[in-house]
Design an enzyme around this catalytic site. Structure first.
Site, PDB file in Angstrom:
ATOM      1  CD  GLU A 108      -6.501 -44.211  -3.229  1.00 14.80           C
ATOM      2  OE1 GLU A 108      -6.557 -43.465  -4.217  1.00 14.80           O
ATOM      3  OE2 GLU A 108      -5.674 -44.063  -2.324  1.00 14.80           O
TER       4      GLU A 108
ATOM      5  CG  ASN B 184      -9.188 -42.977  -9.188  1.00 15.80           C
ATOM      6  OD1 ASN B 184      -8.365 -42.117  -8.900  1.00 15.80           O
ATOM      7  ND2 ASN B 184      -8.887 -44.264  -9.264  1.00 15.80           N
TER       8      ASN B 184
ATOM      9  NE  ARG C 273      -4.926 -36.649  -7.442  1.00 16.15           N
ATOM     10  CZ  ARG C 273      -5.399 -36.930  -6.237  1.00 16.15           C
ATOM     11  NH1 ARG C 273      -5.401 -38.163  -5.777  1.00 16.15           N
ATOM     12  NH2 ARG C 273      -5.865 -35.980  -5.472  1.00 16.15           N
TER      13      ARG C 273
HETATM   14  N1  LIG Z   1     -13.322 -43.227 -12.700  1.00 14.46           N
HETATM   15  C1  LIG Z   1     -12.381 -43.005 -13.637  1.00 14.46           C
HETATM   16  N2  LIG Z   1     -12.692 -42.398 -14.807  1.00 14.46           N
HETATM   17  C2  LIG Z   1     -11.755 -42.162 -15.759  1.00 14.46           C
HETATM   18  N3  LIG Z   1     -10.453 -42.507 -15.631  1.00 14.46           N
HETATM   19  C3  LIG Z   1     -10.076 -43.120 -14.500  1.00 14.46           C
HETATM   20  C4  LIG Z   1     -10.995 -43.407 -13.448  1.00 14.46           C
HETATM   21  N4  LIG Z   1     -10.323 -44.030 -12.450  1.00 14.46           N
HETATM   22  C5  LIG Z   1      -9.052 -44.145 -12.868  1.00 14.46           C
HETATM   23  N5  LIG Z   1      -8.874 -43.585 -14.090  1.00 14.46           N
HETATM   24  C6  LIG Z   1      -7.609 -43.564 -14.869  1.00 14.46           C
HETATM   25  O1  LIG Z   1      -6.709 -44.510 -14.305  1.00 14.46           O
HETATM   26  C7  LIG Z   1      -5.488 -43.877 -13.948  1.00 14.46           C
HETATM   27  C8  LIG Z   1      -4.888 -44.569 -12.733  1.00 14.46           C
HETATM   28  O2  LIG Z   1      -5.723 -44.398 -11.583  1.00 14.46           O
HETATM   29  P1  LIG Z   1      -5.035 -44.443 -10.138  1.00 14.46           P
HETATM   30  O3  LIG Z   1      -6.067 -44.149  -9.112  1.00 14.46           O
HETATM   31  O4  LIG Z   1      -4.284 -45.720  -9.996  1.00 14.46           O
HETATM   32  O5  LIG Z   1      -3.954 -43.271 -10.202  1.00 14.46           O
HETATM   33  P2  LIG Z   1      -4.213 -41.693 -10.177  1.00 14.46           P
HETATM   34  O6  LIG Z   1      -5.599 -41.386  -9.744  1.00 14.46           O
HETATM   35  O7  LIG Z   1      -3.791 -41.140 -11.481  1.00 14.46           O
HETATM   36  O8  LIG Z   1      -3.186 -41.228  -9.035  1.00 14.46           O
HETATM   37  P3  LIG Z   1      -3.412 -41.376  -7.456  1.00 14.46           P
HETATM   38  O9  LIG Z   1      -4.571 -42.283  -7.234  1.00 14.46           O
HETATM   39  O10 LIG Z   1      -2.130 -41.952  -6.950  1.00 14.46           O
HETATM   40  O11 LIG Z   1      -3.656 -40.007  -6.964  1.00 14.46           O
HETATM   41  C9  LIG Z   1      -5.828 -42.414 -13.761  1.00 14.46           C
HETATM   42  O12 LIG Z   1      -4.717 -41.571 -13.943  1.00 14.46           O
HETATM   43  C10 LIG Z   1      -6.910 -42.209 -14.831  1.00 14.46           C
HETATM   44  O13 LIG Z   1      -6.329 -42.005 -16.102  1.00 14.46           O
HETATM   45 MG   LIG Z   2      -6.465 -42.246  -8.095  1.00 15.94          MG
END
Ligand SMILES: Nc1ncnc2c1ncn2[C@@H]1O[C@H](COP(=O)(O)OP(=O)(O)OP(=O)(O)O)[C@@H](O)[C@H]1O
Ligand SMILES: [Mg+2]
Lengths: 157, 107
Positions: free
Chosen positions: A48, A52, A107
């Site tokens: 995860e 990200n 996502r």
């Molecule tokens: N390393 C990162 N850099 C920039 N923004 C981030 C980062 N990690 C998370 N985010 C932000 O946090 C939000 C939520 O992250 P999360 O992993 O919970 O969901 P997601 O990645 O959008 O969806 P999923 O993990 O279910 O595919 C993301 O949509 C993004 O906007």
């Molecule tokens: Mg994610």
């Protein structure tokens, strides 16, 4: 170096590195004799955080680097995943279930939910425009008889 | 992928992560454009690892077929994968069946 247990890897933001990173961390954690379930949890959490960094942190970029650092203190594994990407404006909001800034990429906003469910502690430090560090830790119960199942789950087959 | 009537059966690989989700998405799009698909069945029996990329991908397919009254099924779900699916709340929109045959009967 005071911490001789420490392990770190650095890699580029290619999706193929997501599986590399989670297998590397699982292999590192194997010295604590984790159960198959613990290995599976750790792999998901690492996947995860690294995904990200690639998808959000370095969106549309090919030159980004990601660093994964691990340490073990007694029975506790700590993993940190950091990038120098776009960063997160509102961390609390980002960690809410089903919050995503990339619905067009299918996502679902479950990444942080899984990290928090599968690790004992998750902390996020991030500054917009500078990057993000996700630190996670998990106590390993230590399965005395490390078996073939665990070796397979680690990816040692 | 296999097609039976208007039902698309997708045999998911061992690890549903970002890369595998993109691969399934591309294959699905190709099938979906050419055939009149209504229901989608994900055969999960081989899956050993899944992260949120899999959840997003499954929800994405549900969003497509629901407009034609279609359903999404998951079959042969291993216990550790079931735990993740439950946690995500996806069973509100996706139906679990023991095997492909049973899913086809519910289509
Ligand atoms: N390393 C990162 N850099 C920039 N923004 C981030 C980062 N990690 C998370 N985010 C932000 O946090 C939000 C939520 O992250 P999360 O992993 O919970 O969901 P997601 O990645 O959008 O969806 P999923 O993990 O279910 O595919 C993301 O949509 C993004 O906007
Ligand atoms: Mg994610």
């Amino acid at each position: 170096m005071d911490d001789i247990q420490k392990m770190s890897i650095e890699f580029g933001c290619e999706p193929a590195n997501e599986s590399f990173a989670r297998v590397a961390v699982a292999a590192y954690a194997a010295r604590l004799n984790p159960t198959v379930e613990e290995i599976s949890d750790i792999k998901t959490a690492v996947s995860e955080a690294v995904t990200n960094s690639i998808i959000h942190g370095y969106y549309g970029r090919k030159d980004g680097r990601i660093i994964v650092e691990c340490t073990i203190k007694e029975d506790k594994l700590t993993v940190s995943v950091s990038d120098r990407g776009v960063g997160i404006e509102d961390i609390d909001k980002a960690m809410e279930p089903m919050y995503t800034t990339r619905p067009e990429l299918e996502r679902s906003g479950m990444g942080f939910v899984f990290m928090e469910a599968f690790m004992d502690e998750v902390t996020v430090e991030s500054t917009a425009g500078e990057g993000t560090i996700v630190k996670m830790s998990r106590r390993i119960t230590s399965d005395e008889q490390i078996n073939n199942d665990t070796c397979m789950a680690v990816g040692y087959n | 992928m296999e097609i039976e009537d208007r039902n698309l059966i997708i045999h998911v690989g061992k690890e549903i992560d970002h890369m595998e989700a993109e691969r399934i998405r591309a294959d699905f799009e190709e099938c979906y454009m050419r055939r009149n698909i209504k229901n989608v069945i994900f055969d999960m029996s081989e899956v050993e690892f899944m992260d949120s990329s899999g959840i997003g991908m499954i929800i994405g397919k549900y969003m497509k077929v629901r407009y034609v009254g279609g359903k999404v099924f998951v079959t042969g779900v291993p216990d550790n994968i079931d735990r993740i699916l439950k946690m995500s709340g996806i069973y509100k929109i996706v139906t679990k069946r023991d095997n492909i045959f049973q899913a086809l009967r519910s289509c």
